[in-house]
Design a protein around this motif. Structure first.
Motif, PDB file in Angstrom:
ATOM      1  N   GLN A 116       0.805  -1.222   0.000  1.00  0.00           N
ATOM      2  CA  GLN A 116       0.000   0.000   0.000  1.00  0.00           C
ATOM      3  C   GLN A 116       0.836   1.268   0.000  1.00  0.00           C
ATOM      4  OE1 GLN A 116      -2.518  -1.735   3.333  1.00  0.00           O
ATOM      5  NE2 GLN A 116      -3.962  -0.299   2.430  1.00  0.00           N
TER       6      GLN A 116
ATOM      7  N   GLU B  85      -4.119  -9.701   9.508  1.00  0.00           N
ATOM      8  CA  GLU B  85      -5.536 -10.029   9.312  1.00  0.00           C
ATOM      9  C   GLU B  85      -5.731 -11.207   8.360  1.00  0.00           C
ATOM     10  OE1 GLU B  85      -7.625  -6.529   8.039  1.00  0.00           O
ATOM     11  OE2 GLU B  85      -7.334  -5.508   9.953  1.00  0.00           O
TER      12      GLU B  85
ATOM     13  N   SER C 167      -5.402   2.279  -0.827  1.00  0.00           N
ATOM     14  CA  SER C 167      -6.150   1.186  -0.219  1.00  0.00           C
ATOM     15  C   SER C 167      -6.723   0.281  -1.295  1.00  0.00           C
ATOM     16  CB  SER C 167      -7.268   1.736   0.654  1.00  0.00           C
ATOM     17  OG  SER C 167      -8.043   0.674   1.115  1.00  0.00           O
TER      18      SER C 167
ATOM     19  N   TYR D  60      -6.194   8.372   6.061  1.00  0.00           N
ATOM     20  CA  TYR D  60      -5.994   8.027   7.473  1.00  0.00           C
ATOM     21  C   TYR D  60      -4.765   8.662   8.087  1.00  0.00           C
ATOM     22  CZ  TYR D  60      -9.204   3.969   7.041  1.00  0.00           C
ATOM     23  OH  TYR D  60     -10.285   3.141   6.856  1.00  0.00           O
TER      24      TYR D  60
HETATM   25  C1  BGP Z   1      -7.171  -2.885   7.497  1.00  0.00           C
HETATM   26  C2  BGP Z   1      -6.020  -3.304   6.606  1.00  0.00           C
HETATM   27  C3  BGP Z   1      -5.249  -2.155   6.054  1.00  0.00           C
HETATM   28  C4  BGP Z   1      -6.066  -0.920   5.695  1.00  0.00           C
HETATM   29  C5  BGP Z   1      -7.148  -0.626   6.738  1.00  0.00           C
HETATM   30  C6  BGP Z   1      -8.104   0.490   6.377  1.00  0.00           C
HETATM   31  O1  BGP Z   1      -8.096  -3.914   7.591  1.00  0.00           O
HETATM   32  O2  BGP Z   1      -5.110  -4.113   7.327  1.00  0.00           O
HETATM   33  O3  BGP Z   1      -4.499  -2.648   4.973  1.00  0.00           O
HETATM   34  O4  BGP Z   1      -6.481  -0.932   4.415  1.00  0.00           O
HETATM   35  O5  BGP Z   1      -7.884  -1.796   7.025  1.00  0.00           O
HETATM   36  O6  BGP Z   1      -9.129   0.044   5.543  1.00  0.00           O
HETATM   37  P1  BGP Z   1      -9.565   0.811   4.215  1.00  0.00           P
HETATM   38  O7  BGP Z   1      -8.299   1.129   3.536  1.00  0.00           O
HETATM   39  O8  BGP Z   1     -10.427  -0.143   3.470  1.00  0.00           O
HETATM   40  O9  BGP Z   1     -10.334   2.010   4.658  1.00  0.00           O
END
Ligand code: BGP
Length: 458
Positions: free
Chosen positions: A18, A164, A417, A426
């Motif tokens: 990412q 995860e 993402s 974020y």
């Molecule tokens: C988590 C993952 C990350 C990141 C985050 C935020 O579950 O480990 O890789 O992506 O989620 O989610 P998103 O990018 O879908 O908002």
């Protein structure tokens, strides 16, 4: 003043796929994301793919200085499997130089690297052989882990195997969000089982190496809350916890696969194919610590017309729309800081108070430029409030004896993402995609600096 334990880790989290970019150059070969992106551009935001992301491959040295400047004393990211081992066997020297320099700079800046091995980025060469469906993937991952420990073991004291693991299983084999985009419960369970054994192979590799580091796994065991106390709703909660939490938590932390999980799988003709020695290997290779990601709770109710045998998890539990929930209106996820306390106490009471840290917690915000002030800084007070509320709950748990050693936000610099591109931001730093990935600090970066310096907040 709310004070945290001495030597508490204050950091942020990210992943190689990412952030690095350069995903099809400098010796790296494709992961499923690179390949999927090339094959199905319509599924992704134009121009924003894994090949570019936030260009950390080139900008890491300055990023490390930024980390230091906002008081981070740890950073967790991952190694890209296909950068390090482009064909699964031979080491890419450019990758070795890159990661060695990156990790050295982190250490020199007082930012402890916590390095993860797999963040959803299955090598394409392995996917062509079936990916996690194929038992060969277990040894392939073990070899990758061994190689990483040998090459970087002097620079990294804390390793994790997977981020995860439930996500690449359910998103790839149940819900069609990740490659290979199929819905097949039996395959999903087999993929999950091989992932677990790959984790075990990596723990074995660390023990067999000369590394003094510790090893863990990062799980998203978001607490589950049932609609009611009815036996049906409670059973829905129990199975949701088994599939999404205990399926990895119990073998990794306790060395056992929960009996309840085996029963559910057997009753639905979902038991995976196993090898003779597996249960001994699982029992002998529990982790030193856990990383736990928390964003939002899981709320469930009994499904209305479940199929038997189950075709998907929806036959075991359905989402419950709690009328009192507070939403992150900028991202669409529930905000419920209390769950971090519940999760911490569960680890303390049911998992021998194993050391753990918050490996991800954060608030995604779409269209965040709307919060730019006159000086060009994003005033993300909503994010500060979000993190403070979660830290308050975490602190309550620590006061009750929870063995938590750190807090990592998602993320440091706005990053790409999987399915949303750069929609949800974020970071403590904003990334300007129109200006050569220029980074600029948000208000939360200043807040984090004070948090880290004071080891707490008022
Ligand atoms: C988590 C993952 C990350 C990141 C985050 C935020 O579950 O480990 O890789 O992506 O989620 O989610 P998103 O990018 O879908 O908002």
């Amino acid at each position: 003043m709310i004070n945290f334990p001495k030597n508490f880790l204050w950091g942020a989290a990210a992943s190689a796929p990412q952030t690095e970019g350069h995903s099809l150059s400098n010796g790296k070969t494709a992961s499923t994301w690179d390949e999927w992106y090339v094959q199905n551009p319509e599924k992704f935001q134009p121009g924003q793919g894994p090949a570019t992301t936030s260009n950390v491959y080139e900008l890491y040295a300055d990023d490390v200085k930024r980390m230091q400047s906002i008081g981070m004393n740890s950073y967790r990211t991952s190694i890209s499997w296909t950068r390090l081992l482009p064909d699964g066997k031979n080491v890419n020297p450019e990758a070795v130089s890159f990661y060695r320099d990156y990790f050295t700079k982190l250490n020199e800046a007082g930012v402890t690297p916590i390095i993860n091995l797999f963040h959803f980025d299955m090598p394409w060469w392995l996917m062509e052989k079936g990916g996690w469906e194929n038992r060969e993937s277990v040894d392939a991952f073990g070899f990758y882990a061994k190689t990483a420990f040998e090459l970087f073991g002097d620079l990294v004291q804390r390793w994790t195997t997977f981020n995860e693991p439930v996500v690449h299983i359910e998103c790839g084999y149940l819900y069609g969000y990740h490659y290979p985009d199929v819905v097949d419960f039996k395959k999903a369970i087999q993929v999950g089982y091989h992932t677990l054994m790959a984790h075990v192979a990596a723990v074995e590799a660390l023990k067999a190496s000369n590394c003094e580091g510790q090893i863990g796994i990062i799980l998203n065991i978001s607490p589950t809350y049932a609609r009611s106390e009815s036996p049906e709703d409670q059973r829905a909660k129990e199975i949701a916890d088994l599939l999404n939490g205990k399926s990895f938590l119990d073998p990794c932390a306790l060395g056992t696969i929960p009996v309840g999980l085996k029963e559910v799988l057997a009753d639905n003709d979902l038991l995976p194919i196993t090898a003779e020695n597996d249960s001994v290997r699982i029992a002998n290779n529990t982790v030193d610590f856990l990383g736990l990601n928390y964003y939002q709770p899981r709320r469930v109710q009994a499904p209305e017309n479940p199929q038997t045998p189950a075709l998907t998890p929806a036959d075991f539990y359905a989402p419950y729309d709690w009328p009192e929930k507070k939403m992150n209106i900028y991202r669409g996820w529930e905000i419920y800081p209390e769950a971090i306390y519940d999760m911490a106490m569960m680890i303390k009471d049911e998992y021998g108070n194993i050391p753990w840290y918050v490996a991800e917690n954060g608030m995604g915000v779409a269209n965040e430029e709307r919060f730019l002030n006159e000086d060009g800084m994003i005033e993300d007070d909503y994010r500060i409030e979000f993190m403070q509320d979660h830290l308050q709950q975490l602190h309550n748990a620590i006061e009750k004896g929870s063995n938590c050693f750190g807090y990592h936000t998602w993320t440091f610099v706005d990053c790409w993402s999987w399915l949303n591109g750069y929609t949800n931001r974020y970071g403590f730093y904003r990334v300007d995609l129109d200006n050569n990935y220029a980074r600029s600090m948000k208000k939360s970066g200043l807040w984090f600096k004070a948090l880290s310096e004071n080891n707490g907040f008022n």
